[in-house]
Design a protein around this motif. Structure first.
Motif, PDB file in Angstrom:
ATOM      1  N   ILE A  47      -8.369   3.130   9.873  1.00  0.00           N
ATOM      2  CA  ILE A  47      -7.210   3.651   9.537  1.00  0.00           C
ATOM      3  C   ILE A  47      -5.878   2.280   9.897  1.00  0.00           C
ATOM      4  O   ILE A  47      -5.104   3.611   8.867  1.00  0.00           O
ATOM      5  CB  ILE A  47      -7.323   4.296  11.368  1.00  0.00           C
ATOM      6  N   PHE A  48      -6.167   1.431   9.781  1.00  0.00           N
ATOM      7  CA  PHE A  48      -5.220   0.250   9.334  1.00  0.00           C
ATOM      8  C   PHE A  48      -4.924   0.149   8.025  1.00  0.00           C
ATOM      9  O   PHE A  48      -4.472  -0.011   7.280  1.00  0.00           O
ATOM     10  CB  PHE A  48      -5.970  -0.831  10.432  1.00  0.00           C
ATOM     11  N   GLU A  49      -6.750   0.114   7.531  1.00  0.00           N
ATOM     12  CA  GLU A  49      -6.431   0.386   5.943  1.00  0.00           C
ATOM     13  C   GLU A  49      -5.668   0.895   5.031  1.00  0.00           C
ATOM     14  O   GLU A  49      -5.632   0.885   4.346  1.00  0.00           O
ATOM     15  CB  GLU A  49      -7.766  -0.569   5.425  1.00  0.00           C
ATOM     16  N   LYS A  50      -5.800   2.791   5.704  1.00  0.00           N
ATOM     17  CA  LYS A  50      -5.372   3.260   5.176  1.00  0.00           C
ATOM     18  C   LYS A  50      -3.883   3.408   5.092  1.00  0.00           C
ATOM     19  O   LYS A  50      -2.840   3.769   4.214  1.00  0.00           O
ATOM     20  CB  LYS A  50      -6.055   4.809   5.011  1.00  0.00           C
ATOM     21  N   ASN A  51      -3.299   3.205   6.629  1.00  0.00           N
ATOM     22  CA  ASN A  51      -1.792   3.191   6.944  1.00  0.00           C
ATOM     23  C   ASN A  51      -1.219   1.794   6.130  1.00  0.00           C
ATOM     24  O   ASN A  51       0.811   2.022   6.669  1.00  0.00           O
ATOM     25  CB  ASN A  51      -1.562   4.064   8.136  1.00  0.00           C
ATOM     26  N   CYS A  52      -1.984   0.690   7.377  1.00  0.00           N
ATOM     27  CA  CYS A  52      -1.058  -0.293   7.277  1.00  0.00           C
ATOM     28  C   CYS A  52      -0.896  -1.134   5.913  1.00  0.00           C
ATOM     29  O   CYS A  52      -0.766  -1.868   5.712  1.00  0.00           O
ATOM     30  CB  CYS A  52      -1.866  -0.702   8.559  1.00  0.00           C
ATOM     31  N   ALA A  53      -2.429  -1.431   6.493  1.00  0.00           N
ATOM     32  CA  ALA A  53      -2.699  -3.187   5.393  1.00  0.00           C
ATOM     33  C   ALA A  53      -2.579  -2.106   3.894  1.00  0.00           C
ATOM     34  O   ALA A  53      -2.025  -3.464   2.400  1.00  0.00           O
ATOM     35  CB  ALA A  53      -4.262  -3.625   5.713  1.00  0.00           C
ATOM     36  N   MET A  54      -3.230  -1.452   3.065  1.00  0.00           N
ATOM     37  CA  MET A  54      -2.675  -1.244   1.886  1.00  0.00           C
ATOM     38  C   MET A  54      -1.605  -0.897   1.894  1.00  0.00           C
ATOM     39  O   MET A  54      -0.472  -0.964   0.288  1.00  0.00           O
ATOM     40  CB  MET A  54      -3.185   0.597   1.521  1.00  0.00           C
ATOM     41  N   SER A  55      -0.105  -0.311   2.483  1.00  0.00           N
ATOM     42  CA  SER A  55       1.225  -0.952   1.910  1.00  0.00           C
ATOM     43  C   SER A  55       1.695  -2.359   1.368  1.00  0.00           C
ATOM     44  O   SER A  55       2.978  -2.146   1.212  1.00  0.00           O
ATOM     45  CB  SER A  55       1.465  -0.041   2.862  1.00  0.00           C
ATOM     46  N   GLY A  56       0.639  -3.309   1.960  1.00  0.00           N
ATOM     47  CA  GLY A  56       1.388  -4.812   2.213  1.00  0.00           C
ATOM     48  C   GLY A  56       1.681  -4.952   2.802  1.00  0.00           C
ATOM     49  O   GLY A  56       2.103  -6.268   3.247  1.00  0.00           O
ATOM     50  N   CYS A  57       2.158  -3.960   4.658  1.00  0.00           N
ATOM     51  CA  CYS A  57       2.925  -4.716   5.355  1.00  0.00           C
ATOM     52  C   CYS A  57       1.998  -5.774   5.851  1.00  0.00           C
ATOM     53  O   CYS A  57       1.824  -6.739   6.888  1.00  0.00           O
ATOM     54  CB  CYS A  57       3.222  -3.413   6.435  1.00  0.00           C
ATOM     55  N   HIS A  58       1.088  -4.500   6.720  1.00  0.00           N
ATOM     56  CA  HIS A  58      -0.446  -5.660   7.311  1.00  0.00           C
ATOM     57  C   HIS A  58      -1.521  -6.261   6.649  1.00  0.00           C
ATOM     58  O   HIS A  58      -2.514  -6.371   6.694  1.00  0.00           O
ATOM     59  CB  HIS A  58      -0.488  -4.675   8.152  1.00  0.00           C
ATOM     60  N   SER A  59      -0.994  -6.379   5.506  1.00  0.00           N
ATOM     61  CA  SER A  59      -2.508  -7.318   4.389  1.00  0.00           C
ATOM     62  C   SER A  59      -2.585  -8.864   4.371  1.00  0.00           C
ATOM     63  O   SER A  59      -2.142  -9.363   5.786  1.00  0.00           O
ATOM     64  CB  SER A  59      -1.956  -7.199   2.897  1.00  0.00           C
ATOM     65  N   ALA A  60      -3.721  -9.602   4.515  1.00  0.00           N
ATOM     66  CA  ALA A  60      -4.371 -11.220   5.275  1.00  0.00           C
ATOM     67  C   ALA A  60      -2.950 -11.635   4.509  1.00  0.00           C
ATOM     68  O   ALA A  60      -2.930 -12.329   5.083  1.00  0.00           O
ATOM     69  CB  ALA A  60      -5.126 -11.405   4.109  1.00  0.00           C
ATOM     70  N   ASP A  61      -2.324 -11.486   3.346  1.00  0.00           N
ATOM     71  CA  ASP A  61      -1.291 -12.137   3.756  1.00  0.00           C
ATOM     72  C   ASP A  61      -0.068 -12.155   3.051  1.00  0.00           C
ATOM     73  O   ASP A  61       0.962 -12.620   3.448  1.00  0.00           O
ATOM     74  CB  ASP A  61      -1.378 -12.414   1.239  1.00  0.00           C
ATOM     75  N   ALA A  62       0.506 -10.838   4.225  1.00  0.00           N
ATOM     76  CA  ALA A  62       1.829 -10.671   4.813  1.00  0.00           C
ATOM     77  C   ALA A  62       1.942 -11.788   5.809  1.00  0.00           C
ATOM     78  O   ALA A  62       1.412 -12.222   6.049  1.00  0.00           O
ATOM     79  CB  ALA A  62       1.366  -9.052   5.452  1.00  0.00           C
ATOM     80  N   LYS A  63       3.639 -11.466   5.874  1.00  0.00           N
ATOM     81  CA  LYS A  63       4.069 -11.508   7.199  1.00  0.00           C
ATOM     82  C   LYS A  63       4.235 -11.097   8.527  1.00  0.00           C
ATOM     83  O   LYS A  63       4.206 -12.806   9.642  1.00  0.00           O
ATOM     84  CB  LYS A  63       5.106 -12.403   7.126  1.00  0.00           C
ATOM     85  N   LYS A  64       3.791 -10.025   8.120  1.00  0.00           N
ATOM     86  CA  LYS A  64       3.041  -9.422   9.596  1.00  0.00           C
ATOM     87  C   LYS A  64       1.753  -9.236  10.245  1.00  0.00           C
ATOM     88  O   LYS A  64       1.142  -9.752   9.276  1.00  0.00           O
ATOM     89  CB  LYS A  64       3.675  -8.361   9.618  1.00  0.00           C
ATOM     90  N   PRO A  65       1.602  -9.328  11.575  1.00  0.00           N
ATOM     91  CA  PRO A  65       0.029  -9.179  11.630  1.00  0.00           C
ATOM     92  C   PRO A  65      -0.841  -8.852  10.626  1.00  0.00           C
ATOM     93  O   PRO A  65      -0.503  -7.430  10.231  1.00  0.00           O
ATOM     94  CB  PRO A  65      -0.157  -8.936  13.621  1.00  0.00           C
ATOM     95  N   ALA A  66      -2.160  -9.280  10.376  1.00  0.00           N
ATOM     96  CA  ALA A  66      -3.079  -8.786   8.888  1.00  0.00           C
ATOM     97  C   ALA A  66      -3.631  -7.732  10.024  1.00  0.00           C
ATOM     98  O   ALA A  66      -3.928  -8.188  11.073  1.00  0.00           O
ATOM     99  CB  ALA A  66      -3.654 -10.195   8.724  1.00  0.00           C
ATOM    100  N   LEU A  67      -3.922  -6.568   9.566  1.00  0.00           N
ATOM    101  CA  LEU A  67      -4.402  -5.463  10.750  1.00  0.00           C
ATOM    102  C   LEU A  67      -5.933  -4.881   9.230  1.00  0.00           C
ATOM    103  O   LEU A  67      -6.419  -4.329   8.703  1.00  0.00           O
ATOM    104  CB  LEU A  67      -3.823  -4.339  11.073  1.00  0.00           C
ATOM    105  N   THR A  68      -7.062  -6.469   8.557  1.00  0.00           N
ATOM    106  CA  THR A  68      -7.677  -5.840   7.631  1.00  0.00           C
ATOM    107  C   THR A  68      -8.872  -6.382   8.376  1.00  0.00           C
ATOM    108  O   THR A  68      -8.559  -6.687   9.979  1.00  0.00           O
ATOM    109  CB  THR A  68      -7.572  -7.375   6.812  1.00  0.00           C
ATOM    110  N   ALA A  69     -10.153  -5.616   7.770  1.00  0.00           N
ATOM    111  CA  ALA A  69     -11.179  -6.001   8.795  1.00  0.00           C
ATOM    112  C   ALA A  69     -11.056  -6.933   9.685  1.00  0.00           C
ATOM    113  O   ALA A  69     -11.708  -7.530  11.051  1.00  0.00           O
ATOM    114  CB  ALA A  69     -12.294  -5.218   7.727  1.00  0.00           C
ATOM    115  N   ASP A  70     -11.208  -8.327   9.302  1.00  0.00           N
ATOM    116  CA  ASP A  70     -11.437  -8.894   9.344  1.00  0.00           C
ATOM    117  C   ASP A  70     -10.760 -10.393  10.052  1.00  0.00           C
ATOM    118  O   ASP A  70     -11.778 -10.954  10.737  1.00  0.00           O
ATOM    119  CB  ASP A  70     -12.080 -10.401   7.964  1.00  0.00           C
ATOM    120  N   LYS A  71      -9.681  -9.600  10.175  1.00  0.00           N
ATOM    121  CA  LYS A  71      -8.917 -10.644  11.190  1.00  0.00           C
ATOM    122  C   LYS A  71      -7.450  -9.364  12.196  1.00  0.00           C
ATOM    123  O   LYS A  71      -7.350  -9.939  12.833  1.00  0.00           O
ATOM    124  CB  LYS A  71      -7.154 -10.645  10.295  1.00  0.00           C
ATOM    125  N   ALA A  72      -7.779  -8.287  12.201  1.00  0.00           N
ATOM    126  CA  ALA A  72      -7.196  -6.755  13.287  1.00  0.00           C
ATOM    127  C   ALA A  72      -7.898  -7.950  14.985  1.00  0.00           C
ATOM    128  O   ALA A  72      -5.987  -7.696  15.082  1.00  0.00           O
ATOM    129  CB  ALA A  72      -7.488  -5.732  12.240  1.00  0.00           C
TER     130      ALA A  72
END
Length: 124
Positions: A47-72
């Motif tokens: 859900i996070f990858e589809k709605n949050c991380a893919m948008s670039g908002c919560h990806s590994a390199d974003a300034k916001k909390p990363a919601l990727t599998a390794d960091k969420a």
């Protein structure tokens, strides 16, 4: 006499059958009902990858909390985004609800997020 017995039997059967009622609530359809089992890795990360991380908002390199599998999990728990004592006041939940500051999750995904928090937000 047979007729009275037959009428009593039919009346008893009718009352018996109509008094049977089963309230069936499917898992996750009642925010105040028992929480369904939810897996962070199996249910929420997609859900996070589809709605949050893919948008670039919560990806590994974003300034916001990363919601990727390794960091969420680390980001959510260390950042104060999860409140297991009052799950519906958790920031991660309130921002994803209608009227929150993030794009709204669909009701089914939002319920999964709430149930995961209600279950103690396990790292599963």
């Amino acid at each position: 006499m047979k007729r009275i017995f037959s009428l009593l039997a039919i009346a008893s059967l009718s009352v018996g059958l109509t008094s049977c009622y089963e309230d069936v609530i499917s898992p996750g359809s009642d925010p105040n009902g028992p929480p369904q089992e939810v897996s962070l890795s199996g249910d929420l990360i997609p859900i996070f990858e589809k709605n949050c991380a893919m948008s670039g908002c919560h990806s590994a390199d974003a300034k916001k909390p990363a919601l990727t599998a390794d960091k969420a999990y680390t980001e959510l728990m260390s950042g104060g985004y999860v409140n297991t004592m009052v799950p519906d006041k958790s920031p991660i939940y309130t921002v994803a609800k209608p009227g929150g500051s993030m794009p709204t999750l669909n009701p089914k995904d939002l319920q999964k997020l709430l149930d995961w928090i209600r279950n103690g937000a396990p790292n599963n």
